[in-house]
Scaffold this motif. Structure first.
Motif, PDB file in Angstrom:
ATOM      1  N   SER A 248       0.828  -1.269   0.177  1.00 11.40           N
ATOM      2  CA  SER A 248       0.115   0.089  -0.079  1.00 11.40           C
ATOM      3  C   SER A 248       1.097   1.207   0.206  1.00 11.40           C
ATOM      4  CB  SER A 248      -0.787   0.071   1.193  1.00 11.40           C
ATOM      5  OG  SER A 248      -1.821   1.105   1.375  1.00 11.40           O
ATOM      6  N   PRO A 249       1.214   1.882  -1.253  1.00  9.27           N
ATOM      7  CA  PRO A 249       2.036   2.696  -1.255  1.00  9.27           C
ATOM      8  C   PRO A 249       1.887   4.478  -0.465  1.00  9.27           C
ATOM      9  CG  PRO A 249       0.932   2.795  -3.283  1.00  9.27           C
ATOM     10  CD  PRO A 249       0.464   1.689  -2.618  1.00  9.27           C
ATOM     11  N   VAL A 250       2.951   4.932  -0.196  1.00  9.11           N
ATOM     12  CA  VAL A 250       3.013   6.150   0.532  1.00  9.11           C
ATOM     13  C   VAL A 250       2.154   7.061  -0.163  1.00  9.11           C
ATOM     14  CG1 VAL A 250       4.203   7.921   1.747  1.00  9.11           C
ATOM     15  CG2 VAL A 250       4.649   5.530   2.125  1.00  9.11           C
ATOM     16  N   ASP A 251       2.954   7.417  -1.497  1.00  7.26           N
ATOM     17  CA  ASP A 251       2.595   8.331  -2.378  1.00  7.26           C
ATOM     18  C   ASP A 251       2.184   8.049  -3.734  1.00  7.26           C
ATOM     19  OD1 ASP A 251       3.282  11.048  -4.213  1.00  7.26           O
ATOM     20  OD2 ASP A 251       3.225  11.686  -2.316  1.00  7.26           O
ATOM     21  N   GLU A 252       1.115   8.672  -4.478  1.00  2.00           N
ATOM     22  CA  GLU A 252       0.721   8.261  -5.708  1.00  2.00           C
ATOM     23  C   GLU A 252       1.777   8.676  -6.754  1.00  2.00           C
ATOM     24  OE1 GLU A 252      -2.806  10.041  -7.157  1.00  2.00           O
ATOM     25  OE2 GLU A 252      -2.662  11.727  -5.671  1.00  2.00           O
ATOM     26  N   VAL A 253       2.702   9.551  -6.488  1.00  7.41           N
ATOM     27  CA  VAL A 253       3.602   9.834  -7.382  1.00  7.41           C
ATOM     28  C   VAL A 253       4.960   9.631  -6.872  1.00  7.41           C
ATOM     29  CG1 VAL A 253       4.695  11.914  -8.451  1.00  7.41           C
ATOM     30  CG2 VAL A 253       2.227  11.850  -8.338  1.00  7.41           C
ATOM     31  N   ASP A 254       5.538   9.922  -5.791  1.00  8.18           N
ATOM     32  CA  ASP A 254       7.120   9.770  -5.237  1.00  8.18           C
ATOM     33  C   ASP A 254       7.253   8.197  -4.842  1.00  8.18           C
ATOM     34  OD1 ASP A 254       7.204  12.480  -5.475  1.00  8.18           O
ATOM     35  OD2 ASP A 254       6.794  12.871  -3.375  1.00  8.18           O
ATOM     36  N   SER A 255       6.271   7.446  -4.894  1.00  5.43           N
ATOM     37  CA  SER A 255       6.641   6.118  -4.581  1.00  5.43           C
ATOM     38  C   SER A 255       6.898   5.341  -6.069  1.00  5.43           C
ATOM     39  CB  SER A 255       5.523   5.273  -3.860  1.00  5.43           C
ATOM     40  OG  SER A 255       5.234   5.934  -2.706  1.00  5.43           O
ATOM     41  N   LYS A 256       6.763   5.790  -6.891  1.00  2.00           N
ATOM     42  CA  LYS A 256       6.899   5.259  -8.255  1.00  2.00           C
ATOM     43  C   LYS A 256       8.187   4.513  -8.482  1.00  2.00           C
ATOM     44  CE  LYS A 256       6.605   6.041 -13.349  1.00  2.00           C
ATOM     45  NZ  LYS A 256       6.197   6.819 -14.468  1.00  2.00           N
ATOM     46  N   SER A 257       9.034   5.291  -8.272  1.00  2.00           N
ATOM     47  CA  SER A 257      10.719   4.976  -8.655  1.00  2.00           C
ATOM     48  C   SER A 257      11.015   3.603  -7.899  1.00  2.00           C
ATOM     49  CB  SER A 257      11.728   6.063  -8.314  1.00  2.00           C
ATOM     50  OG  SER A 257      11.700   6.377  -7.265  1.00  2.00           O
ATOM     51  N   ALA A 258      10.849   3.812  -6.663  1.00  2.00           N
ATOM     52  CA  ALA A 258      11.132   2.647  -5.496  1.00  2.00           C
ATOM     53  C   ALA A 258      10.287   1.410  -5.994  1.00  2.00           C
ATOM     54  CB  ALA A 258      11.180   2.958  -4.360  1.00  2.00           C
ATOM     55  N   LEU A 259       9.144   1.513  -6.282  1.00  2.00           N
ATOM     56  CA  LEU A 259       8.038   0.457  -6.857  1.00  2.00           C
ATOM     57  C   LEU A 259       8.824  -0.200  -8.056  1.00  2.00           C
ATOM     58  CD1 LEU A 259       4.765   1.863  -5.717  1.00  2.00           C
ATOM     59  CD2 LEU A 259       5.802  -0.490  -4.949  1.00  2.00           C
ATOM     60  N   ALA A 260       9.011   0.929  -9.076  1.00  2.00           N
ATOM     61  CA  ALA A 260       9.633   0.125 -10.506  1.00  2.00           C
ATOM     62  C   ALA A 260      11.008  -0.754 -10.300  1.00  2.00           C
ATOM     63  CB  ALA A 260       9.911   1.395 -11.281  1.00  2.00           C
ATOM     64  N   ARG A 261      11.642  -0.126  -9.398  1.00  2.00           N
ATOM     65  CA  ARG A 261      13.028  -1.100  -9.001  1.00  2.00           C
ATOM     66  C   ARG A 261      12.520  -2.543  -8.697  1.00  2.00           C
ATOM     67  NH1 ARG A 261      14.999   4.115  -7.495  1.00  2.00           N
ATOM     68  NH2 ARG A 261      14.627   3.680  -5.396  1.00  2.00           N
ATOM     69  N   ALA A 262      11.583  -2.179  -7.549  1.00  2.00           N
ATOM     70  CA  ALA A 262      11.367  -3.493  -6.976  1.00  2.00           C
ATOM     71  C   ALA A 262      10.445  -4.597  -8.011  1.00  2.00           C
ATOM     72  CB  ALA A 262      10.273  -3.455  -5.778  1.00  2.00           C
ATOM     73  N   MET A 263       9.949  -4.085  -8.906  1.00  2.00           N
ATOM     74  CA  MET A 263       8.912  -4.829  -9.730  1.00  2.00           C
ATOM     75  C   MET A 263       9.800  -5.617 -10.675  1.00  2.00           C
ATOM     76  SD  MET A 263       5.770  -2.385 -10.481  1.00  2.00           S
ATOM     77  CE  MET A 263       5.459  -3.254 -11.824  1.00  2.00           C
TER      78      MET A 263
ATOM     79  N   GLY B 272      -0.573  12.831  -0.879  1.00  2.00           N
ATOM     80  CA  GLY B 272      -0.274  12.013  -1.838  1.00  2.00           C
ATOM     81  C   GLY B 272      -0.899  10.571  -1.753  1.00  2.00           C
ATOM     82  N   SER B 273      -1.963  10.172  -1.234  1.00  2.00           N
ATOM     83  CA  SER B 273      -2.947   9.100  -1.040  1.00  2.00           C
ATOM     84  C   SER B 273      -3.726   9.049  -2.184  1.00  2.00           C
ATOM     85  CB  SER B 273      -3.431   9.061   0.247  1.00  2.00           C
ATOM     86  OG  SER B 273      -4.312   8.023   0.228  1.00  2.00           O
ATOM     87  N   SER B 274      -3.528   8.094  -2.881  1.00  2.00           N
ATOM     88  CA  SER B 274      -4.468   8.295  -4.220  1.00  2.00           C
ATOM     89  C   SER B 274      -6.016   7.991  -3.807  1.00  2.00           C
ATOM     90  CB  SER B 274      -4.082   6.961  -5.112  1.00  2.00           C
ATOM     91  OG  SER B 274      -4.231   5.717  -4.552  1.00  2.00           O
ATOM     92  N   SER B 275      -6.043   6.962  -2.681  1.00  2.00           N
ATOM     93  CA  SER B 275      -7.485   6.636  -2.229  1.00  2.00           C
ATOM     94  C   SER B 275      -8.209   8.077  -1.842  1.00  2.00           C
ATOM     95  CB  SER B 275      -7.289   5.582  -1.383  1.00  2.00           C
ATOM     96  OG  SER B 275      -6.587   6.031  -0.105  1.00  2.00           O
TER      97      SER B 275
END
Length: 282
Positions: A59-74, A125-128
């Motif tokens: 459940s990501p922290v920020d709808e924009v700033d969490s992108k790069s770390a998630l992309a690396r993990a994926m 930053g929460s999308s929900s």
């Protein structure tokens, strides 16, 4: 599993449901708290992908700033997002249908005879949370409720922010007819402060929460709130993660599940003024 805050009862309950589902699939859970900080989140994701995990629920922290770390993990492990999503990330997501949820709340509040509404939330930053605000604007307009921009308060998902929001509302000349909160912790803090200042919640003003955490029913007055289908969210998330573990090229899926409005005393409005308005609207 990586969540923004394990101290928030919503995420505690969600983790519990996920663990039940994982146990049934003979999988073990490693739980991490990102402390609502994208830098901490990135470190946690690096740590998880350096270990022996088969997949990660986030459940990501920020709808924009969490992108790069998630992309690396994926690039290293299958990832499924829960509750919140991230723009530009092509992976599975499971969460609540916020449009349906806010329609239920607005329809209920309008049915009480309310005309003016305040919305207390924590976007940050929460999308929900952003989806809930956008959906609230649309739903209130649909049911003839006035949601003025100066009555939208953005803070954090805490009891303390609920207290602060109540103080901001009490400084105004009049209270709105209803206060919609995008989180139960906010609503409980707000109700407590209003009550301590002599406002009769459920009579002078209607208040709704969101999530139906355990404390919502124990509050005084008990809180009308939107119950999230946590067991379904957990089941779908685990199922999608298992499919991604077996086949990384599995088509991306998004599941928006519908919640249920739970009616309690915080919207039992009995004052003569409210009854008069309700009769006029009929």
């Amino acid at each position: 599993m990586l969540v923004p805050s394990i101290s928030n009862p919503f995420f505690t309950a969600l983790v519990e449901q996920v663990e039940h589902q994982l146990a049934g699939a003979d999988l073990n859970l490693f739980l991490c708290d990102s402390q609502s900080d994208v830098d901490v989140e990135a470190r946690r994701l690096r740590s998880l992908t350096q270990g022996s995990v088969d997949g990660i629920l986030v459940s990501p922290v920020d709808e924009v700033d969490s992108k790069s770390a998630l992309a690396r993990a994926m690039e290293i492990a299958p990832v499924v997002l829960l509750d919140r999503c991230v723009a530009g990330i092509d992976t599975d997501w499971v969460g609540l249908d916020d449009t349906h949820a806010m329609t239920l709340i607005a329809e209920h509040v309008a049915g009480l005879g309310a005309r003016t509404v305040s919305f207390v939330t924590s976007i940050m930053g929460s999308s929900s949370a952003r989806d809930r605000l956008d959906s609230a604007r649309v739903a209130c307009a649909r049911f003839g409720l006035e949601l003025a921009e100066e009555l939208i308060f953005d803070g954090e998902f805490t009891l303390r922010w609920g207290v602060t929001a109540a103080d901001l509302l009490l400084r105004r000349e009049t209270l709105p007819d209803a206060i919609i909160c995008s989180d139960d912790l906010i609503a409980i803090g707000l109700v407590g402060r209003l009550t301590s200042r002599g406002v009769r919640v459920g009579t002078d003003v209607a208040v709704t929460g969101f999530d139906d955490i355990e404390y919502a029913a124990l509050n005084a007055p008990a809180l009308t709130t939107l119950r999230q289908p946590l067991s379904q969210i957990a089941a779908e998330a685990v199922r999608l993660l298992q499919e991604r573990i077996r086949a990384t090229d599995h088509p991306t899926t998004r599941f928006a599940l519908r919640g249920e409005l739970v009616l309690r005393e915080s919207t039992e409005v009995f004052s003569p003024e409210w009854r008069r308005r309700a009769q006029q609207q009929k």
